[in-house]
Structure formats: structure tokens, C-alpha cells
Enzyme design. Structure first.
Site, short mmCIF file in Angstrom:
data_model
loop_
_atom_site.label_atom_id
_atom_site.label_comp_id
_atom_site.label_asym_id
_atom_site.label_seq_id
_atom_site.Cartn_x
_atom_site.Cartn_y
_atom_site.Cartn_z
N ASP A 1 -20.43 17.58 2.54
CA ASP A 1 -21.06 18.70 3.02
C ASP A 1 -20.78 18.82 4.59
O ASP A 1 -19.94 19.37 5.28
CB ASP A 1 -22.41 18.90 2.70
CG ASP A 1 -23.24 20.24 2.85
OD1 ASP A 1 -22.21 21.10 3.10
OD2 ASP A 1 -24.14 20.37 2.52
N GLU B 1 -29.47 25.97 -3.44
CA GLU B 1 -29.70 24.73 -2.68
C GLU B 1 -31.10 24.70 -2.27
O GLU B 1 -31.85 23.85 -2.65
CB GLU B 1 -28.78 24.72 -1.35
CG GLU B 1 -29.11 23.51 -0.25
CD GLU B 1 -28.20 23.70 0.81
OE1 GLU B 1 -27.73 24.76 1.23
OE2 GLU B 1 -28.00 22.47 1.68
N1 HPA Z 1 -25.94 24.91 3.20
C1 HPA Z 1 -25.78 26.11 4.01
N2 HPA Z 1 -25.08 26.37 5.08
C2 HPA Z 1 -24.25 25.38 5.54
C3 HPA Z 1 -24.46 24.04 4.83
C4 HPA Z 1 -25.12 23.81 3.83
O1 HPA Z 1 -25.36 22.89 3.50
N3 HPA Z 1 -23.67 23.24 5.55
C5 HPA Z 1 -23.15 23.98 6.63
N4 HPA Z 1 -23.27 25.29 6.38
ZN ZN Z 2 -22.43 23.27 2.22
#
Ligand code: HPA
Ligand code: ZN
Length: 332
Positions: free
Chosen positions: A277, A199
Site C-alpha cells: 500500500d 477499507e
Molecule cells: N486508501 C485510500 N486511499 C489511499 C490509500 C489507502 O489505503 N493509500 C493511498 N491513498
Molecule cells: Zn491503497
């Protein structure tokens, strides 16, 4: 039928959803008031104004602060039930929900309180809306592996209620390799494995998640595209990515939806899915994620059907149930 009508109507599965990320400001205020917990906002509008993020960490700081008003079983029930109501409205028939036990146990709320409230909502959603759901217990990667082991231990009396373990929170500087032992122990307990990777972190973290954690599915995975060998591996092994378009723009992982890589992923043969998400923070539930990405990238009906099919195909549902839903995706 036009594509937007199709996506609204078709049965969908959601595979990347943090229950703490569905906490709408209105409910946050209500629970803060009844629990007499102070929050640093005077109105719902003020809360919404605070939702401007430059990166993942900006968001996480606010997300953990919001979760701090959750104290009792009823709070976790209300939070989860509010999400299921969105699912019912949007024809989400199956969802695999992540929860972060450490966000709560660190504040003195017991594992039992958290999981009991969520489980009661799951049962009611199954009974009242016909929605099936699985739980994914996520370890917080900014904490130690020892901490994660403690959480694994706490989960064991509730093992029958949990399908998989995951890895979330601050990615940079917290590579999957930090958690290799606790994931091996989690596999031994029978849990399936997912992890956030790629990410904000590099493609190398995706390799680590695959090689060291033995994951069944990748959460996000955007940065995989920087590594051709990795792309080939994902395609050859049908390793699905749970992609979250509105999260990506909210956290500036992607500048603009028009530049979102999901179409490229499909073109390359990667098994991508669409998910919300943390919908309360990122401006939309699953349907909005679909409609915005359809419009921004001019996705075809064929491509949208592939995305929806993938959401069932790469879920943890049994093969027979998958088949039933896949048929509906193509009949609609
Ligand atoms: N990334 C990492 N940790 C998280 C996320 C995310 O998108 N959403 C909630 N915790
Ligand atoms: Zn997430």
C-alpha cells in the site's frame, strides 16, 4: 526450507502500491531542499514521529502534504526508482503501481511531468533489474466526478503507458456510485478497472464497485466479510482482493495483526494477495507484510504459496508470463 526464507527468495508480484506512498522521509528532505520547498518538519525523526494515525484521513493529510515537494520530472523519477530498488532487493519481479495525478495537477504540476518521470524509472528498472511494471491511474474520490473526467481526458495522450484506472483517497461518504460515469468512460478507453472498497467503507461499497464500476479487482475489501452473499459472489467469480496487512494495522482498520482476516479469507476461498500500500508510511515493504502476517497468523507454506500464486494469477500480466512465474512459485 523454512517459510520466511521461502518468502524472501520467491519471485513476487505487488498489486496494491501507491507510488506517493513510497516517499521515504530521507528522500522527501532531499527533494524539498533542492526544490526549496518548505515542509513542516525539522528532521527525518520529526517526520517519522508524525506517522501516527487513527484513521485513513489522518494518514491522507500527511501523505498529500509530503507529495507537495514533488515538482519536476526528476523528482518523480527518483521517487519511483527508489521503490524499484526495494523491489529488486525483495525479488518483486512485477508490480502494478498506482499514481494519483490529481495530487500533482491540482498544484500546477503537469500530467506529462508526473508520467514522464515514472515512465523513465519503469524503463530503467526493466533494463537494469528485469522488473516489469504497469501503471494504474487513480482518481481521488474526495474530488468531484467532473474532476476525474478532466484527469481521464489528460491521460489520453499517454494511454499506451497506463493499464488501469483506480479509485482511492477518503472512502467514507464517497461511494463508488459517485464515479459511475467516469468509470464507464474509462472502460470505453480500454482501461482495466480497480477500486479501493471496503477499507473503511461498508460491504455495500464493494457491491457498488462490482455492479456499477465493473471492477476487475478490489483494493482492500476487508469489510466484504460482513456480508455472506458478497463473500459467495467473490468466491464464485474469483474476484481478487489486494490486501495490505501493515496498512490495516497502521490505519486501525484491524486492531492487531493476530486478528487480521487474511487467513479467514483464504479459508473461505477468497483470492487474497499481500501488498504494501504505502510502505514508507506504514512501516514496511512487501516482504515485511508477508513475514509479519505469516508469524501473527502462523500461516503454512501452502497458504503462503497460495498468496504468492494469487499475486501473479490476478495481475494484469498476459497468460504466458503468468504461467512462467507460477511455475517458479511452486519450484522454489
Ligand atoms: N486508501 C485510500 N486511499 C489511499 C490509500 C489507502 O489505503 N493509500 C493511498 N491513498
Ligand atoms: Zn491503497
Amino acid at each position: 526450507m523454512d517459510i520466511i526464507s521461502y518468502i524472501k527468495k520467491v519471485p513476487k508480484a505487488e498489486l496494491h502500491l501507491h507510488i506517493e506512498g513510497t516517499f521515504e522521509p530521507e528522500l522527501m528532505f532531499e527533494i524539498a531542499q533542492r526544490n526549496q520547498v518548505k515542509i513542516p518538519y525539522n528532521s527525518v525523526e520529526e517526520v517519522k514521529k508524525a506517522y501516527q494515525f487513527n484513521c485513513l484521513q489522518d494518514f491522507l493529510d500527511i501523505y498529500y502534504a509530503g507529495a507537495s515537494v514533488l515538482l519536476y520530472e526528476q523528482d518523480f523519477y527518483d521517487l519511483t526508482m527508489a521503490y524499484f530498488k526495494h523491489c529488486a532487493e525483495e525479488n518483486v519481479v512485477h508490480t502494478e503501481i498506482m499514481f494519483d495525478p490529481q495530487t500533482h495537477t491540482k498544484r500546477g504540476v503537469s500530467f506529462e511531468t508526473v508520467i514522464s518521470g515514472i515512465k523513465r524509472a519503469q524503463d530503467d528498472a526493466a533494463k537494469n533489474f528485469g522488473i516489469t511494471s504497469y501503471l494504474i491511474m487513480s482518481y481521488l474520490r474526495h474530488l468531484s466526478e467532473e474532476d476525474a473526467f478532466e484527469t481521464l481526458e489528460q491521460s489520453l495522450p499517454y494511454k499506451h503507458l497506463i493499464k488501469a484506472v483506480g479509485l482511492d483517497s477518503s472512502e467514507k461518504g464517497n461511494p463508488p456510485s459517485k464515479f459511475q460515469k467516469v468509470f464507464a468512460a474509462s472502460v470505453k478507453e480500454g482501461y482495466k478497472i480497480v477500486a479501493h472498497a471496503g477499507e473503511e467503507g461498508p460491504a455495500e461499497y464493494v457491491w457498488e464497485a462490482l455492479d456499477l464500476l465493473k471492477i476487475d479487482r478490489i483494493d482492500h475489501g476487508n469489510n466484504s466479510l460482513t456480508d455472506e452473499k458478497l463473500v459467495n459472489y467473490l468466491v464464485e467469480n474469483k474476484m481478487a482482493l489486494t490486501v495490505c496487512p501493515l496498512s490495516n494495522t497502521a490505519l486501525r482498520v484491524v486492531d492487531d495483526l493476530k486478528q487480521h482476516p487474511i487467513k479467514k479469507m483464504l479459508d473461505l476461498g477468497i483470492k487474497a494477495t499481500v501488498n504494501s500500500d504505502d510502505p514508507a508510511y506504514f512501516g514496511g515493504y512487501i516482504t515485511k507484510n508477508y513475514t509479519e502476517i505469516i508469524e501473527a497468523l502462523s500461516l503454512s507454506l501452502e497458504e503462503v504459496k497460495t498468496l504468492v500464486s494469487n499475486s501473479f494469477e490476478y495481475s494484469f500480466l498476459d497468460e504466458e508470463t503468468k504461467k512462467k512465474y507460477l511455475q517458479m512459485v511452486h519450484e522454489n
